[in-house]
Design a protein around this motif. Structure first.
Motif, PDB file in Angstrom:
ATOM      1  N   VAL A 230       0.830  -1.204   0.000  1.00  0.00           N
ATOM      2  CA  VAL A 230       0.000   0.000   0.000  1.00  0.00           C
ATOM      3  C   VAL A 230       0.864   1.252   0.000  1.00  0.00           C
ATOM      4  CG1 VAL A 230      -1.702   1.308   1.346  1.00  0.00           C
ATOM      5  CG2 VAL A 230      -1.979  -1.153   1.050  1.00  0.00           C
ATOM      6  N   LEU A 231       1.989   1.229   0.716  1.00  0.00           N
ATOM      7  CA  LEU A 231       2.882   2.378   0.741  1.00  0.00           C
ATOM      8  C   LEU A 231       3.419   2.677  -0.657  1.00  0.00           C
ATOM      9  CD1 LEU A 231       4.331   4.510   2.463  1.00  0.00           C
ATOM     10  CD2 LEU A 231       6.166   2.847   2.776  1.00  0.00           C
ATOM     11  N   ALA A 232       3.769   1.635  -1.399  1.00  0.00           N
ATOM     12  CA  ALA A 232       4.257   1.840  -2.765  1.00  0.00           C
ATOM     13  C   ALA A 232       3.161   2.443  -3.644  1.00  0.00           C
ATOM     14  CB  ALA A 232       4.744   0.518  -3.351  1.00  0.00           C
ATOM     15  N   ARG A 233       1.944   1.957  -3.496  1.00  0.00           N
ATOM     16  CA  ARG A 233       0.824   2.509  -4.272  1.00  0.00           C
ATOM     17  C   ARG A 233       0.549   3.956  -3.886  1.00  0.00           C
ATOM     18  NH1 ARG A 233      -4.057  -0.638  -3.141  1.00  0.00           N
ATOM     19  NH2 ARG A 233      -5.040   0.834  -4.540  1.00  0.00           N
ATOM     20  N   ALA A 234       0.619   4.256  -2.595  1.00  0.00           N
ATOM     21  CA  ALA A 234       0.361   5.627  -2.134  1.00  0.00           C
ATOM     22  C   ALA A 234       1.450   6.574  -2.626  1.00  0.00           C
ATOM     23  CB  ALA A 234       0.274   5.661  -0.613  1.00  0.00           C
ATOM     24  N   ALA A 235       2.700   6.133  -2.600  1.00  0.00           N
ATOM     25  CA  ALA A 235       3.795   6.976  -3.087  1.00  0.00           C
ATOM     26  C   ALA A 235       3.635   7.240  -4.582  1.00  0.00           C
ATOM     27  CB  ALA A 235       5.138   6.313  -2.803  1.00  0.00           C
ATOM     28  N   PHE A 236       3.260   6.211  -5.333  1.00  0.00           N
ATOM     29  CA  PHE A 236       3.051   6.383  -6.773  1.00  0.00           C
ATOM     30  C   PHE A 236       1.900   7.357  -7.022  1.00  0.00           C
ATOM     31  CE2 PHE A 236       0.897   5.182 -10.719  1.00  0.00           C
ATOM     32  CZ  PHE A 236       1.936   5.400 -11.612  1.00  0.00           C
ATOM     33  N   ALA A 237       0.803   7.207  -6.257  1.00  0.00           N
ATOM     34  CA  ALA A 237      -0.347   8.107  -6.432  1.00  0.00           C
ATOM     35  C   ALA A 237       0.037   9.538  -6.085  1.00  0.00           C
ATOM     36  CB  ALA A 237      -1.513   7.646  -5.562  1.00  0.00           C
ATOM     37  N   ASP A 238       0.874   9.704  -5.082  1.00  0.00           N
ATOM     38  CA  ASP A 238       1.301  11.042  -4.693  1.00  0.00           C
ATOM     39  C   ASP A 238       2.198  11.674  -5.758  1.00  0.00           C
ATOM     40  OD1 ASP A 238       1.369  13.213  -2.825  1.00  0.00           O
ATOM     41  OD2 ASP A 238       3.423  12.616  -2.335  1.00  0.00           O
ATOM     42  N   MET A 239       3.098  10.864  -6.332  1.00  0.00           N
ATOM     43  CA  MET A 239       4.000  11.401  -7.356  1.00  0.00           C
ATOM     44  C   MET A 239       3.265  11.743  -8.648  1.00  0.00           C
ATOM     45  SD  MET A 239       7.562   9.268  -6.934  1.00  0.00           S
ATOM     46  CE  MET A 239       6.850   7.808  -7.600  1.00  0.00           C
ATOM     47  N   THR A 240       2.217  11.000  -8.955  1.00  0.00           N
ATOM     48  CA  THR A 240       1.510  11.228 -10.219  1.00  0.00           C
ATOM     49  C   THR A 240       0.340  12.191 -10.084  1.00  0.00           C
ATOM     50  OG1 THR A 240       0.144   9.270  -9.852  1.00  0.00           O
ATOM     51  CG2 THR A 240       2.163   8.987 -11.145  1.00  0.00           C
ATOM     52  N   SER A 241       0.016  12.591  -8.862  1.00  0.00           N
ATOM     53  CA  SER A 241      -1.099  13.523  -8.698  1.00  0.00           C
ATOM     54  C   SER A 241      -0.656  14.929  -9.086  1.00  0.00           C
ATOM     55  CB  SER A 241      -1.624  13.510  -7.267  1.00  0.00           C
ATOM     56  OG  SER A 241      -0.666  14.039  -6.400  1.00  0.00           O
ATOM     57  N   PRO A 242      -1.590  15.729  -9.581  1.00  0.00           N
ATOM     58  CA  PRO A 242      -1.203  17.082  -9.988  1.00  0.00           C
ATOM     59  C   PRO A 242      -0.995  17.981  -8.765  1.00  0.00           C
ATOM     60  CG  PRO A 242      -3.550  16.737 -10.312  1.00  0.00           C
ATOM     61  CD  PRO A 242      -2.976  15.429  -9.867  1.00  0.00           C
ATOM     62  N   HIS A 243       0.199  18.481  -8.643  1.00  0.00           N
ATOM     63  CA  HIS A 243       0.531  19.449  -7.593  1.00  0.00           C
ATOM     64  C   HIS A 243       0.948  20.743  -8.281  1.00  0.00           C
ATOM     65  CE1 HIS A 243       0.550  16.544  -4.328  1.00  0.00           C
ATOM     66  NE2 HIS A 243       1.325  15.750  -5.048  1.00  0.00           N
ATOM     67  N   ASP A 244       0.492  21.828  -7.746  1.00  0.00           N
ATOM     68  CA  ASP A 244       0.964  23.092  -8.304  1.00  0.00           C
ATOM     69  C   ASP A 244       2.268  23.484  -7.607  1.00  0.00           C
ATOM     70  OD1 ASP A 244      -0.007  23.781  -5.851  1.00  0.00           O
ATOM     71  OD2 ASP A 244      -1.320  25.384  -6.546  1.00  0.00           O
ATOM     72  N   ALA A 245       2.971  24.419  -8.175  1.00  0.00           N
ATOM     73  CA  ALA A 245       4.282  24.817  -7.655  1.00  0.00           C
ATOM     74  C   ALA A 245       4.182  25.382  -6.243  1.00  0.00           C
ATOM     75  CB  ALA A 245       4.921  25.842  -8.586  1.00  0.00           C
ATOM     76  N   ALA A 246       3.087  26.092  -5.938  1.00  0.00           N
ATOM     77  CA  ALA A 246       2.941  26.694  -4.610  1.00  0.00           C
ATOM     78  C   ALA A 246       2.806  25.616  -3.534  1.00  0.00           C
ATOM     79  CB  ALA A 246       1.722  27.618  -4.587  1.00  0.00           C
ATOM     80  N   SER A 247       2.039  24.557  -3.810  1.00  0.00           N
ATOM     81  CA  SER A 247       1.869  23.524  -2.798  1.00  0.00           C
ATOM     82  C   SER A 247       3.172  22.759  -2.582  1.00  0.00           C
ATOM     83  CB  SER A 247       0.742  22.562  -3.166  1.00  0.00           C
ATOM     84  OG  SER A 247       1.063  21.827  -4.317  1.00  0.00           O
ATOM     85  N   LYS A 248       3.952  22.546  -3.654  1.00  0.00           N
ATOM     86  CA  LYS A 248       5.245  21.886  -3.494  1.00  0.00           C
ATOM     87  C   LYS A 248       6.192  22.753  -2.671  1.00  0.00           C
ATOM     88  CE  LYS A 248       5.207  18.999  -7.596  1.00  0.00           C
ATOM     89  NZ  LYS A 248       5.824  18.705  -8.892  1.00  0.00           N
ATOM     90  N   ALA A 249       6.171  24.049  -2.898  1.00  0.00           N
ATOM     91  CA  ALA A 249       7.026  24.958  -2.121  1.00  0.00           C
ATOM     92  C   ALA A 249       6.609  24.962  -0.657  1.00  0.00           C
ATOM     93  CB  ALA A 249       6.962  26.365  -2.703  1.00  0.00           C
ATOM     94  N   ASN A 250       5.297  24.949  -0.394  1.00  0.00           N
ATOM     95  CA  ASN A 250       4.816  24.922   0.986  1.00  0.00           C
ATOM     96  C   ASN A 250       5.225  23.630   1.689  1.00  0.00           C
ATOM     97  OD1 ASN A 250       3.619  27.415   0.754  1.00  0.00           O
ATOM     98  ND2 ASN A 250       1.593  26.607   0.281  1.00  0.00           N
ATOM     99  N   ILE A 251       5.118  22.514   0.986  1.00  0.00           N
ATOM    100  CA  ILE A 251       5.514  21.240   1.572  1.00  0.00           C
ATOM    101  C   ILE A 251       7.003  21.248   1.881  1.00  0.00           C
ATOM    102  CG2 ILE A 251       5.804  18.768   1.071  1.00  0.00           C
ATOM    103  CD1 ILE A 251       3.124  18.955  -0.457  1.00  0.00           C
TER     104      ILE A 251
END
Length: 151
Positions: free
Chosen positions: A110-131
């Motif tokens: 499940v962790l591998a699936r969740a990591a893949f879903a997180d990497m392939t989900s659309p993130h905007d630049a602002a949310s990546k900077a906040n993270i």
């Protein structure tokens, strides 16, 4: 609460407390890990409750930890009734080992699936900077905490 009442209700509480600290406490953590992994798995499937598979995924987050807990408890109850202690003791140890293997494999999948879903989900630049900022400030807080003066 379960561990507290179990330890205080028996005569040799020190031995019971020691054994439960080594087995019951980690087993409850294991049940929580299984529950979390199954909830994440159901969330990744986009559960809406429309099909039998979706219903199973959502409800398995409660059913599977209950079954794991029963697999842990049943041999102990059987030994308490003075049934074959060697046989049920072996079944108990086997239940613990198989539960750990099952949950660790489930979690890793499940962790591998969740990591893949997180990497392939659309993130905007602002949310990546906040993270990134949150991670950096959290890391700094962990590193500087020992040097902060307690009041």
């Amino acid at each position: 609460a379960e561990n507290f009442f179990y330890v205080t209700s028996l005569g040799d509480w020190k031995t019971v407390a020691g054994l439960r600290a080594l087995t019951a406490v980690p087993a409850h953590g294991l049940n929580g890990l299984a529950m979390g992994a199954l909830l994440v798995s159901a969330r990744l499937e986009g559960v809406k409750g429309n099909s039998l598979r979706e219903l199973w995924l959502a409800r398995s987050a409660l059913i599977v930890p209950m079954l794991l807990h029963a697999a842990y408890d049943f041999p102990l109850f059987a030994m308490g009734k003075h049934l074959s202690k060697v046989w049920f003791g072996t079944v108990w140890v086997l239940a613990i080992v198989l539960s750990w293997i099952f949950v660790v494999r489930l979690f890793n999948r499940v962790l591998a699936r969740a990591a893949f879903a997180d990497m392939t989900s659309p993130h905007d630049a602002a949310s990546k900077a906040n993270i990134r900022l949150l991670m950096q400030s959290g890391s700094m807080g962990l590193m500087t905490r020992p040097f902060m003066r307690q009041s």
